[in-house]
Design an enzyme around this catalytic site. Sequence first.
Site, PDB file in Angstrom:
ATOM      1  N   TYR A 138     -20.990 -37.655 -28.249  1.00 57.76           N
ATOM      2  CA  TYR A 138     -20.620 -36.302 -28.708  1.00 57.76           C
ATOM      3  C   TYR A 138     -21.871 -35.449 -28.961  1.00 57.76           C
ATOM      4  O   TYR A 138     -21.935 -34.286 -28.551  1.00 57.76           O
ATOM      5  CB  TYR A 138     -19.793 -36.448 -29.983  1.00 57.76           C
ATOM      6  CG  TYR A 138     -19.233 -35.167 -30.558  1.00 57.76           C
ATOM      7  CD1 TYR A 138     -18.133 -34.536 -29.998  1.00 57.76           C
ATOM      8  CD2 TYR A 138     -19.795 -34.605 -31.709  1.00 57.76           C
ATOM      9  CE1 TYR A 138     -17.611 -33.374 -30.556  1.00 57.76           C
ATOM     10  CE2 TYR A 138     -19.277 -33.447 -32.273  1.00 57.76           C
ATOM     11  CZ  TYR A 138     -18.181 -32.835 -31.691  1.00 57.76           C
ATOM     12  OH  TYR A 138     -17.670 -31.682 -32.243  1.00 57.76           O
TER      13      TYR A 138
ATOM     14  N   LYS B 170     -22.888 -31.909 -27.211  1.00 54.37           N
ATOM     15  CA  LYS B 170     -23.009 -30.664 -27.980  1.00 54.37           C
ATOM     16  C   LYS B 170     -24.446 -30.114 -27.938  1.00 54.37           C
ATOM     17  O   LYS B 170     -24.646 -28.892 -27.998  1.00 54.37           O
ATOM     18  CB  LYS B 170     -22.531 -30.883 -29.419  1.00 54.37           C
ATOM     19  CG  LYS B 170     -21.030 -31.164 -29.518  1.00 54.37           C
ATOM     20  CD  LYS B 170     -20.197 -30.001 -28.994  1.00 54.37           C
ATOM     21  CE  LYS B 170     -18.720 -30.181 -29.188  1.00 54.37           C
ATOM     22  NZ  LYS B 170     -17.916 -29.039 -28.719  1.00 54.37           N
TER      23      LYS B 170
HETATM   24  N1  NAP Z   1     -13.389 -29.927 -36.627  1.00 49.15           N
HETATM   25  C1  NAP Z   1     -14.673 -30.005 -36.808  1.00 49.15           C
HETATM   26  O1  NAP Z   1     -15.142 -30.418 -37.907  1.00 49.15           O
HETATM   27  C2  NAP Z   1     -15.640 -29.593 -35.733  1.00 49.15           C
HETATM   28  C3  NAP Z   1     -16.998 -29.620 -36.043  1.00 49.15           C
HETATM   29  C4  NAP Z   1     -17.909 -29.235 -35.069  1.00 49.15           C
HETATM   30  C5  NAP Z   1     -17.478 -28.827 -33.833  1.00 49.15           C
HETATM   31  N2  NAP Z   1     -16.139 -28.826 -33.545  1.00 49.15           N
HETATM   32  C6  NAP Z   1     -15.759 -28.405 -32.201  1.00 49.15           C
HETATM   33  O2  NAP Z   1     -14.796 -27.378 -32.292  1.00 49.15           O
HETATM   34  C7  NAP Z   1     -13.938 -27.424 -31.133  1.00 49.15           C
HETATM   35  C8  NAP Z   1     -12.493 -27.470 -31.600  1.00 49.15           C
HETATM   36  O3  NAP Z   1     -12.332 -28.628 -32.409  1.00 49.15           O
HETATM   37  P1  NAP Z   1     -11.046 -28.881 -33.342  1.00 49.15           P
HETATM   38  O4  NAP Z   1     -11.549 -29.488 -34.586  1.00 49.15           O
HETATM   39  O5  NAP Z   1     -10.197 -27.680 -33.368  1.00 49.15           O
HETATM   40  O6  NAP Z   1     -10.359 -30.034 -32.488  1.00 49.15           O
HETATM   41  P2  NAP Z   1      -8.830 -30.427 -32.316  1.00 49.15           P
HETATM   42  O7  NAP Z   1      -8.011 -29.939 -33.460  1.00 49.15           O
HETATM   43  O8  NAP Z   1      -8.855 -31.886 -32.003  1.00 49.15           O
HETATM   44  O9  NAP Z   1      -8.402 -29.606 -31.009  1.00 49.15           O
HETATM   45  C9  NAP Z   1      -9.017 -29.847 -29.792  1.00 49.15           C
HETATM   46  C10 NAP Z   1      -8.555 -28.819 -28.805  1.00 49.15           C
HETATM   47  O10 NAP Z   1      -9.244 -29.037 -27.576  1.00 49.15           O
HETATM   48  C11 NAP Z   1      -8.288 -29.034 -26.523  1.00 49.15           C
HETATM   49  N3  NAP Z   1      -8.744 -29.878 -25.417  1.00 49.15           N
HETATM   50  C12 NAP Z   1      -9.226 -31.135 -25.479  1.00 49.15           C
HETATM   51  N4  NAP Z   1      -9.541 -31.570 -24.237  1.00 49.15           N
HETATM   52  C13 NAP Z   1      -9.247 -30.560 -23.380  1.00 49.15           C
HETATM   53  C14 NAP Z   1      -9.363 -30.392 -21.995  1.00 49.15           C
HETATM   54  N5  NAP Z   1      -9.851 -31.367 -21.212  1.00 49.15           N
HETATM   55  N6  NAP Z   1      -8.987 -29.223 -21.440  1.00 49.15           N
HETATM   56  C15 NAP Z   1      -8.493 -28.209 -22.216  1.00 49.15           C
HETATM   57  N7  NAP Z   1      -8.361 -28.314 -23.557  1.00 49.15           N
HETATM   58  C16 NAP Z   1      -8.727 -29.486 -24.128  1.00 49.15           C
HETATM   59  C17 NAP Z   1      -7.010 -29.537 -27.140  1.00 49.15           C
HETATM   60  O11 NAP Z   1      -5.928 -29.110 -26.341  1.00 49.15           O
HETATM   61  P3  NAP Z   1      -4.515 -29.906 -26.186  1.00 49.15           P
HETATM   62  O12 NAP Z   1      -4.063 -30.250 -27.585  1.00 49.15           O
HETATM   63  O13 NAP Z   1      -3.635 -28.928 -25.492  1.00 49.15           O
HETATM   64  O14 NAP Z   1      -4.801 -31.127 -25.355  1.00 49.15           O
HETATM   65  C18 NAP Z   1      -7.067 -28.910 -28.520  1.00 49.15           C
HETATM   66  O15 NAP Z   1      -6.540 -27.606 -28.481  1.00 49.15           O
HETATM   67  C19 NAP Z   1     -14.370 -28.663 -30.346  1.00 49.15           C
HETATM   68  O16 NAP Z   1     -15.252 -28.292 -29.310  1.00 49.15           O
HETATM   69  C20 NAP Z   1     -15.095 -29.497 -31.384  1.00 49.15           C
HETATM   70  O17 NAP Z   1     -16.037 -30.367 -30.808  1.00 49.15           O
HETATM   71  C21 NAP Z   1     -15.206 -29.201 -34.464  1.00 49.15           C
END
Ligand code: NAP
Length: 246
Positions: A154, A158
């Site tokens: 990851y 990133k």
């Molecule tokens: N939460 C945190 O603490 C955190 C921290 C740092 C960075 N981030 C980043 O923020 C972003 C969103 O994270 P989140 O926490 O909202 O995650 P999440 O709740 O797990 O949601 C992930 C999203 O990504 C979509 N997705 C995954 N694989 C995909 C693909 N191959 N094609 C299209 N869509 C895809 C999913 O769509 P479906 O459900 O339709 O499959 C879902 O809408 C990510 O890039 C993550 O790395 C999150």
Amino acid sequence: MLKGKCAIITGAARGIGKAIALKLASLGANIVLNYRSSEDEAKIVAAEIEKMGVEVLTVKGDISNLNEVENLINTAKERFGIIDIIVNNAGITKDTLILRMKEEDFDSIIDVNLKGVFNCLKSVTPVMVKQKHGKIINISSVVGVVGNAGQVNYAASKAGVIGMTKSLAKELGGRGINVNAVAPGFIETDMTSTLGDKVKEEAKKNIPLKKFGTTEDVAGVVAFLASEDSKYITGQVINVDGGMVM
Ligand SMILES: NC(=O)c1ccc[n+]([C@@H]2O[C@H](COP(=O)([O-])OP(=O)(O)OC[C@H]3O[C@@H](n4cnc5c(N)ncnc54)[C@H](OP(=O)(O)O)[C@@H]3O)[C@@H](O)[C@H]2O)c1
């Protein structure tokens, strides 16, 4: 603030992507809502957006597949004629220590989080260059800046997103296109819901603001980067992490 703009958000059916879609819609943008598997959730978010009086287009597509990304961009272009904003948000995790990490655990993360963002950048850039303006916002992570045990795959993806953001900002700066990244810390979503209570409490001790962020905290910063208020900002990584990394 974003009245009449067209904004594409990948992975917008849940979590941070959903909050970004709702925020940009609340500011007047028409939304292209991408999802991969969460069809029911996508329909619910789309209905909520429509109620705000803006247009919404829902497009299924896996960002790791270039053909599906090209379809997403072409569908958006056909409907709205212009793409003002793209938020490359979709991402996944497969955490484990390197001693246990399988080759496919590494490859699948790179395919979605890094190659997926590349596919979006590759497909949207010709449109934005032609129209001579655009706002590209990539969702990275503070893990891409400082690393994290159990997240070699990851963190690599990133950190790669940050490298792509800065390189593309240099390529496209003269074309009226801003390219920035947002690096969230711990945000309450499905992605972090699997962390145990003990891990969460330990993590909070290292956050100066002593709490996890909300999806709205990230969406607010994305809205700023999507707006004209940030017109002299490009190639930057903005941490939204309660001060965890400084
Ligand atoms: N939460 C945190 O603490 C955190 C921290 C740092 C960075 N981030 C980043 O923020 C972003 C969103 O994270 P989140 O926490 O909202 O995650 P999440 O709740 O797990 O949601 C992930 C999203 O990504 C979509 N997705 C995954 N694989 C995909 C693909 N191959 N094609 C299209 N869509 C895809 C999913 O769509 P479906 O459900 O339709 O499959 C879902 O809408 C990510 O890039 C993550 O790395 C999150």
